[in-house]
Motif scaffolding. Structure first.
Motif, PDB file in Angstrom:
ATOM      1  N   THR A  52      25.532 -11.620  29.071  1.00 25.85           N
ATOM      2  CA  THR A  52      26.434 -10.516  28.751  1.00 25.85           C
ATOM      3  C   THR A  52      25.690  -9.200  28.781  1.00 25.85           C
ATOM      4  N   ALA A  53      26.229  -8.210  29.465  1.00 22.92           N
ATOM      5  CA  ALA A  53      25.624  -6.883  29.545  1.00 22.92           C
ATOM      6  C   ALA A  53      26.210  -5.986  28.466  1.00 22.92           C
ATOM      7  N   THR A  54      25.334  -5.277  27.761  1.00 23.13           N
ATOM      8  CA  THR A  54      25.762  -4.354  26.714  1.00 23.13           C
ATOM      9  C   THR A  54      25.061  -3.015  26.941  1.00 23.13           C
ATOM     10  N   ARG A  83      26.641  -5.342  34.482  1.00 27.71           N
ATOM     11  CA  ARG A  83      27.785  -6.223  34.202  1.00 27.71           C
ATOM     12  C   ARG A  83      28.096  -7.113  35.410  1.00 27.71           C
ATOM     13  N   ASP A 134      27.441  -0.662  34.660  1.00 25.71           N
ATOM     14  CA  ASP A 134      28.337  -1.287  35.630  1.00 25.71           C
ATOM     15  C   ASP A 134      27.609  -2.296  36.509  1.00 25.71           C
TER      16      ASP A 134
END
Length: 488
Positions: free
Chosen positions: A485-487, A476, A473
């Motif tokens: 982009t957060a993964t 992101r 969280d």
């Protein structure tokens, strides 16, 4: 049959006389030293035919002098009177009027501390001259070779062993050494503000930087720091040292007399030696060697020094840097074009160019070094690629990096590309100093990320939830503000 005086020169320069020996004895000494497994190495006196030295791994020097020869003086005229240093200053102390390091802390003192005198052209740029001893390394060869150099009156300022990282010093760095020949009436040893001469225990045919990592050599780092304290720039004005044998150097008088930086013995006018061979110039300047060694271009294109760039810089070199970066694909970083005042655009475009070469960490910090500059001015290397889809950063990778990098030595990297994106974002948020954005998820990065969790990511993270280890969280939220982009 010829007879020879035999003596042993000890590391403290005391001499033990051993009597006379025959030619047969000397022939046996040569044969033993010639054996592949022998820890001894013979060398002739360069100016006294018949005199022989045997370099020993234990630090002693065997000395053989023909009985009927005139005694070989330990010191040749410079031709100025040579003052003996009766009272050497403590390591690191500066003599009156000096502005840089005169004695390197921790260096082994060799000889009486006086090898030359004042520089002839102190208004000319400072320089370092690199030599190789053409001898073995390791053990205590540093002491035995040091004794040899004293006996033949060819002392440099420093002698360095790349195997043991030990440093020896013959005299103060602000005075002249005696390892170069004159160029006619011009005394090359006394050229420049300083001319710091370094003999490295090595053979020119086998470059000593192969397999050698400067980051693990604190002794060499002290040498670099001492040179930089005198203003010696991290450039090679005459180009990279030529390979030995078979290489070629023009030995330009104009370059030698008017440019500061690092030179090989093979670059010095009036001299005919080819050492130190094709050493890795980037490693010598403290780099990793993972990027191409810079071959210095024309004088007008010489690297102006790291001080010309970075926050607060305002000069023509910054303008030229921006112009070159724009031409190499960096236009999107500049909203108003290149200018003389250093900006984030210069840093980001430089970092993009460095990353395009495959560099990471400290090699891609956004500040141009000699290799970055050389690739730009010569048009070599890879261009900055066009903007592409958002890059991805994995939470799992960041946590793994933090757990691996924090307990490891400084500079350790695990996922430097992804960590670097997060660090750039933390810098932009004002939570991390730029100098710590090096691709390593160390304690500074963890502290900065914890600050992001507490105060920037909605203020909803406290206690163990704001421990500096990224969660999906919080990552992101950071990614949304900084274009990645957060993964999971």
């Amino acid at each position: 049959m010829s007879a020879f005086h035999a003596a042993i020169v000890h590391p403290d320069q005391s001499v033990t006389y051993c009597g006379e020996v025959t030619q047969d004895h000397l022939d046996q000494v040569r044969a033993i030293a010639a054996a592949d497994t022998s820890p001894r190495f013979t060398v002739e006196h360069p100016s006294h035919p018949g005199a022989l030295f045997v370099l020993r791994e234990d630090g002693d020097l065997d000395w053989y002098e023909p009985v009927d020869a005139a005694p070989a003086p330990a010191y040749m005229p410079d031709p100025e009177p040579r003052a003996v240093a009766d009272d050497l200053p403590p390591a690191g102390e500066l003599p009156r009027g000096a502005t840089g390091t005169a004695w390197i802390s921790g260096a082994i003192r060799l000889g009486d501390g006086a090898i030359g005198g004042a520089m002839d052209t102190p208004g000319n740029p400072p320089r370092v001259t690199h030599h190789s001893t053409e001898s073995p390394a390791g053990g205590k060869y540093l002491e035995s070779i040091g004794s040899y150099l004293i006996r033949v009156a060819s002392e440099p300022h420093l002698i360095y062993c790349p195997v043991t990282d030990r440093v020896g010093q013959f005299g103060p760095l602000n005075q002249s050494a005696r390892a170069l020949r004159n160029d006619g009436s011009r005394r090359t040893n006394r050229e420049g503000r300083v001319n710091i001469q370094i003999e490295v225990l090595a053979y020119a045919k086998n470059p000593w930087t192969t397999g050698w990592d400067p980051a693990k050599k604190p002794g060499w780092q002290k040498i670099l720091a001492a040179a930089r304290s005198w203003g010696v720039p991290d450039v090679w004005p005459a180009g990279a040292p030529p390979k030995y044998p078979g290489g070629y150097s023009a030995r330009s008088r104009s370059t030698w007399q008017n440019k500061g930086g690092h030179f090989a013995h093979a670059h010095v006018p009036g001299n005919d030696h080819g050492d130190p061979g094709a050493v890795d110039t980037r490693k010598i300047l403290g780099g990793t060697g993972s990027t191409p060694a810079p071959s210095t271009p024309a004088d007008k294109d010489a690297f102006p020094g790291a001080g010309a760039f970075g926050p607060g810089a305002n000069n023509a070199h910054v303008t030229r840097l921006g112009t070159m970066l724009i031409a190499r694909g960096g236009k999107r970083f500049y909203s108003v074009g290149a200018g003389p005042r250093w900006s984030d655009a210069d840093r980001d475009a430089t970092k993009a160019f460095q990353t395009a070469q495959g560099w990471s960490g400290a090699d891609a910090d956004g500040i141009p070094g000699p290799t970055t500059w050389e690739l730009l001015v010569t048009g070599r290397g890879k261009d900055i690629p066009a903007a592409s889809a958002k890059r991805k950063v994995s939470v799992a990778h960041l946590v793994a990096a933090a757990k691996a990098d924090i307990p490891a030595p400084d500079g350790h990297t695990t996922y430097p590309g992804e960590v670097g994106l997060v660090e750039d974002a933390l810098v932009a948020e004002g939570l991390l100093a730029r100098r710590y954005a090096d691709g390593s998820f160390g304690t500074k990065t963890r502290t900065a990320y914890a600050a992001w969790q507490r105060s920037k990511a909605g203020g909803s993270y406290t206690g163990s939830a704001a421990d500096g280890y990224p969660g999906l969280d919080s990552l992101r939220r950071l990614a949304a503000r900084h274009g990645f982009t957060a993964t999971a």
